[in-house]
Design a protein around this motif. Structure first.
Motif, PDB file in Angstrom:
ATOM      1  N   GLY A 295     -16.393  28.958  17.764  1.00  0.00           N
ATOM      2  CA  GLY A 295     -17.286  27.973  18.372  1.00  0.00           C
ATOM      3  C   GLY A 295     -18.665  28.521  18.721  1.00  0.00           C
ATOM      4  N   ARG A 296     -18.889  29.792  18.468  1.00  0.00           N
ATOM      5  CA  ARG A 296     -20.216  30.373  18.760  1.00  0.00           C
ATOM      6  C   ARG A 296     -21.074  30.336  17.489  1.00  0.00           C
ATOM      7  NH1 ARG A 296     -19.619  35.675  22.670  1.00  0.00           N
ATOM      8  NH2 ARG A 296     -18.374  34.718  24.315  1.00  0.00           N
ATOM      9  N   ASP A 297     -22.100  29.540  17.552  1.00  0.00           N
ATOM     10  CA  ASP A 297     -23.014  29.372  16.412  1.00  0.00           C
ATOM     11  C   ASP A 297     -24.121  30.426  16.512  1.00  0.00           C
ATOM     12  OD1 ASP A 297     -25.196  26.691  15.214  1.00  0.00           O
ATOM     13  OD2 ASP A 297     -24.624  28.612  14.365  1.00  0.00           O
ATOM     14  N   GLY A 300     -27.534  29.080  15.643  1.00  0.00           N
ATOM     15  CA  GLY A 300     -28.007  28.212  16.727  1.00  0.00           C
ATOM     16  C   GLY A 300     -28.471  29.022  17.926  1.00  0.00           C
ATOM     17  N   LEU A 301     -27.697  30.089  18.243  1.00  0.00           N
ATOM     18  CA  LEU A 301     -28.096  30.945  19.372  1.00  0.00           C
ATOM     19  C   LEU A 301     -29.427  31.630  19.090  1.00  0.00           C
ATOM     20  CD1 LEU A 301     -24.679  32.574  20.355  1.00  0.00           C
ATOM     21  CD2 LEU A 301     -26.008  30.964  21.721  1.00  0.00           C
ATOM     22  N   GLN A 303     -31.812  30.506  17.142  1.00  0.00           N
ATOM     23  CA  GLN A 303     -32.873  29.501  17.282  1.00  0.00           C
ATOM     24  C   GLN A 303     -33.153  29.209  18.748  1.00  0.00           C
ATOM     25  OE1 GLN A 303     -31.585  26.129  15.000  1.00  0.00           O
ATOM     26  NE2 GLN A 303     -31.766  27.166  13.023  1.00  0.00           N
ATOM     27  N   GLU A 304     -32.068  29.116  19.539  1.00  0.00           N
ATOM     28  CA  GLU A 304     -32.253  28.881  20.980  1.00  0.00           C
ATOM     29  C   GLU A 304     -33.031  30.025  21.621  1.00  0.00           C
ATOM     30  OE1 GLU A 304     -31.802  27.125  24.808  1.00  0.00           O
ATOM     31  OE2 GLU A 304     -31.801  26.406  22.747  1.00  0.00           O
ATOM     32  N   LEU A 305     -32.746  31.276  21.173  1.00  0.00           N
ATOM     33  CA  LEU A 305     -33.474  32.448  21.698  1.00  0.00           C
ATOM     34  C   LEU A 305     -34.962  32.329  21.375  1.00  0.00           C
ATOM     35  CD1 LEU A 305     -33.473  35.227  23.013  1.00  0.00           C
ATOM     36  CD2 LEU A 305     -32.946  36.208  20.761  1.00  0.00           C
ATOM     37  N   ASP A 306     -35.302  31.961  20.120  1.00  0.00           N
ATOM     38  CA  ASP A 306     -36.712  31.783  19.754  1.00  0.00           C
ATOM     39  C   ASP A 306     -37.351  30.698  20.604  1.00  0.00           C
ATOM     40  OD1 ASP A 306     -36.450  33.749  17.877  1.00  0.00           O
ATOM     41  OD2 ASP A 306     -36.105  32.369  16.199  1.00  0.00           O
ATOM     42  N   ALA A 407     -29.500  36.758  28.229  1.00  0.00           N
ATOM     43  CA  ALA A 407     -28.065  36.471  28.080  1.00  0.00           C
ATOM     44  C   ALA A 407     -27.723  36.160  26.625  1.00  0.00           C
ATOM     45  CB  ALA A 407     -27.671  35.303  28.980  1.00  0.00           C
ATOM     46  N   ILE A 408     -28.616  35.399  25.957  1.00  0.00           N
ATOM     47  CA  ILE A 408     -28.366  35.061  24.545  1.00  0.00           C
ATOM     48  C   ILE A 408     -28.445  36.321  23.684  1.00  0.00           C
ATOM     49  CG2 ILE A 408     -29.300  33.811  22.571  1.00  0.00           C
ATOM     50  CD1 ILE A 408     -29.999  31.541  24.421  1.00  0.00           C
TER      51      ILE A 408
END
Length: 673
Positions: A295-297, A300-301, A303-306, A407-408
């Motif tokens: 379940g860990r993308d 996506g993570l 992109q979320e970090l950027d 955290a990411i």
């Protein structure tokens, strides 16, 4: 641009001044006599703003003469006609048009210049007081500098080819440079600096990845091969092991070594149990890691970090903007408090000329003004508190964003570690499963042998020892093969990263100060530089020259030394500003030059400036000089095309053979025709 007539009505300290102007006009007078107000009136009439207003023209109410209700400035522009600006209310009349927008557009169209160019032509110090970003933007706009994405890419190829890069290398770097351009790129060359920073970031990331890969490759210890064997011998070992198994099985079938079969069966069963337990442990570890990563993308993570980093940067920019606004509010607050202190010390005399002028304000009016200032200070304090709260909130948001980004990043590192561990577990499970299957087959064979007799235990044990040794050798070869496969992958990654680093280094070099910026920007600004230096040499007896730093901020060379404009003396800044001002006037076609505070120059430089401008008079439509003098009023030398005016207490007199006479009777409406 040539102004034939100028009229000021209730503008600052000019109650009713109308002036007939010539080719060169020299305004002289004592301090605070109203000289600068004449120049400010021209700027306000043409642009709707001046040094006493903000860029949007707010604050123009302070231009009205004290105790008067409105002010008006009119001028007659050759080729356009009358221009009259008044307030309150704010009105602009240009010819027959009374619409402010239409009138302003008509002025711009006639002059061929916008407010910023007009302001620079009217104020010698305007360019030198701009921020570096404003200076750069103005220079690029003035010289018509812009570039397309294709021009940037072509310039990159040409620069890199000229510096020894191969054609395919230059093309690859150019494509990467082009990819740095934002969507909707409008041709502003200032984007090149931001592109250079992004190229530096890409280079830094590539270098970090390369160093990490090199470190991993250096730290990797390849598993040792069995003595005298190589990876190519694996197939031979497998065949020999199979042959030994066949011989053992044949021997077991032929001799039926029951006792050996029992012992070996017990050993195989013990080994099966151990391998099964190990396999269960490995599968459990694999399941645990799969559950943890399920379940860990990762994309996506990332992109979320950027996105979080971008938001953090935006928050930092917003906080900086709030800081600037806070500083402006605090500066205004200090100014109001200083005014309030002076008003509280009011003794009935004018603060500007206490010995000469009696102030007409009553004590009640003074107190009313003090109360107004206190109200403004209270409102400003609320804004300051609001801004501080906003800054604190944004800083908190920034810290939260940075915390979330950290955290990411930690989660991404954990995911990468888990993937590596899963890969290793998968190979270990496969090896253990193969060994378990082989041991079970062996146990089955021993069980079958138990039913037979005549077995030779020693021969069977000898064969089993060789089989065990062969299996151990085969396991070592498989481990060594896996290690070398990982090493080859790291080496391939290293080659890719070395190529990436080389590409980003070419990008950084091409986008650097000595790269395509010099080609796209520096060469196009050379014409302006030549004009400025020609004028600067004339104004300084050829002692000064101007060049541009890598970021296109001006650098002045004086007697062998180079200094930024802000480090020059006020007199030197004025001369540099005049040269810039004159060059801009020529390039834009305005051919109008106005210089205030000429008295800042010493007498020799003042004479040099005046003489030079007289020699250049034919190159300009009109020149205006403003100079503060003492009690001795200079005489008009009577040169053709030159007028001198004495300004005193808001009144303007033309200097002729005697002390002077009023320039012209009448007001702003009269000047505007």
């Amino acid at each position: 641009m040539h102004i034939t007539k100028l009229a000021l009505h209730n503008f600052r300290n000019h109650r009713n001044s109308t002036i007939e102007l010539d080719k060169m006009n020299i305004f002289i007078g004592r301090n605070n006599s109203g000289k600068s107000s004449i120049l400010a009136a021209i700027e306000w009439a043409l642009t709707g703003r001046n040094l006493w207003t903000d860029r949007a023209g707010r604050g123009a109410g302070d231009l009205v003469t004290r105790k008067e209700k409105n002010c008006q400035v009119g001028l007659e522009l050759a080729g356009l006609g009358g221009v009259v600006r008044a307030m309150p209310p704010h009105t602009l009349t240009v010819g027959k048009s009374r619409n402010i927008q239409e009138g302003q557009a008509a002025i711009h169209h006639h002059l061929g210049a916008d407010e910023q160019v007009v302001q620079l032509v009217l104020n010698a110090g305007s360019f030198t007081t701009m921020s570096p970003a404003e200076q750069k933007a103005f220079l690029f706009a003035l010289c018509g500098i812009s570039c397309t994405a294709e021009e940037i890419a072509d310039a990159t190829v040409q620069y890199l080819r000229g510096n020894g890069a191969a054609g395919d290398q230059a093309q690859e770097a150019a494509a990467r440079v082009k990819a740095l351009l934002p969507r909707g790129f409008g041709g502003d060359p200032a984007i090149l600096e931001g592109m250079e920073k992004r190229a530096w970031e890409q280079r830094r990331e590539a270098k970090k990845d390369l160093e990490r890969t090199r470190a991993a490759l250096a730290e990797m210890e390849l598993p040792n091969l069995p003595d005298g064997l190589d990876l190519e011998d694996k197939e031979t070992v497998e065949k020999q092991l199979a042959e030994l198994e066949r011989e053992k099985n044949e021997l077991l079938k032929a001799h039926g070594a029951r006792r050996a079969a029992q012992e070996n069966l017990a050993r195989c069963r013990e080994r099966v149990n151990r391998l099964a337990a190990e396999l269960e442990r490995l599968n459990g570890e694999k399941s645990r890691l799969e559950r943890e990563t399920a379940g860990r993308d990762r994309d996506g993570l990332a992109q979320e970090l950027d996105r979080l980093k971008s938001q953090a940067e935006q928050a930092a920019n917003t906080a900086a903007e709030y800081d600037r606004e806070l500083a402006a509010l605090q500066a205004a607050d200090r100014a109001r408090r200083a005014v309030a202190e002076k008003l509280q010390a009011f003794d009935g005399r004018c603060p500007l000329a206490p010995e000469l002028i009696a102030c007409r304000m009553s004590g009640g009016e003074v107190q009313e003004l003090i109360n107004q200032l206190e109200l403004e200070n209270t409102a400003a304090a609320e804004k300051v508190d609001h801004l501080r709260a906003g800054i604190k909130k944004i800083q908190g948001q920034k810290r939260e964003l940075q915390h979330r980004a950290g955290a990411i990043e930690k989660t991404l590192a954990e995911l990468d570690a888990a993937r590596t561990a899963l890969h290793g577990l998968g190979e270990a499970i496969a090896r253990t499963q193969r060994e378990l299957d082989n041991t079970r087959q062996e146990a089955s064979a021993w069980e079958e042998t138990l039913h037979k007799s005549g077995a030779d235990p020693e021969e069977i044990d000898r064969l089993q020892g060789r089989i065990d040794q062969g299996r151990d050798i085969l396991r070592q070869l498989e481990v060594a093969e896996h290690g070398r496969r990982q090493a080859r992958q790291l080496q391939q990654d290293l080659e890719v990263l070395e190529k990436e680093l080389a590409v980003t280094e070419r990008m950084v070099k091409a986008l650097g100060p000595d790269g395509i910026r010099k080609t796209l920007l520096g060469d196009r600004i050379a014409g302006l530089t030549e004009k400025i230096n020609t004028l600067l040499a004339a104004f300084t007896d050829e002692r000064y020259q101007i060049t541009w730093k890598e970021d296109f901020t001006p650098l002045v060379h004086r007697d062998g030394s180079a200094l930024p404009v802000k480090l020059l003396s006020k007199s030197e800044q004025l001369r540099v500003g005049i040269a810039l001002q004159a060059a801009i006037a020529k390039i834009t076609g305005l051919k109008f030059l106005a210089v205030d505070e000429v008295d800042m120059l010493d007498q020799d430089n003042r004479d040099l400036l005046t003489g030079t401008l007289l020699g250049m008079l034919g190159q300009f439509d009109q020149i205006m000089l403003f100079c503060t003098v003492g009690d001795v009023i200079p005489q008009n030398p009577g040169l053709p095309g030159v007028k001198m005016f004495w300004v005193e207490g808001g009144a303007v007199s033309e200097l002729g053979g005697g002390r002077g006479r009023p320039a012209v009777e009448g007001g702003a409406a009269h000047a505007a025709g």
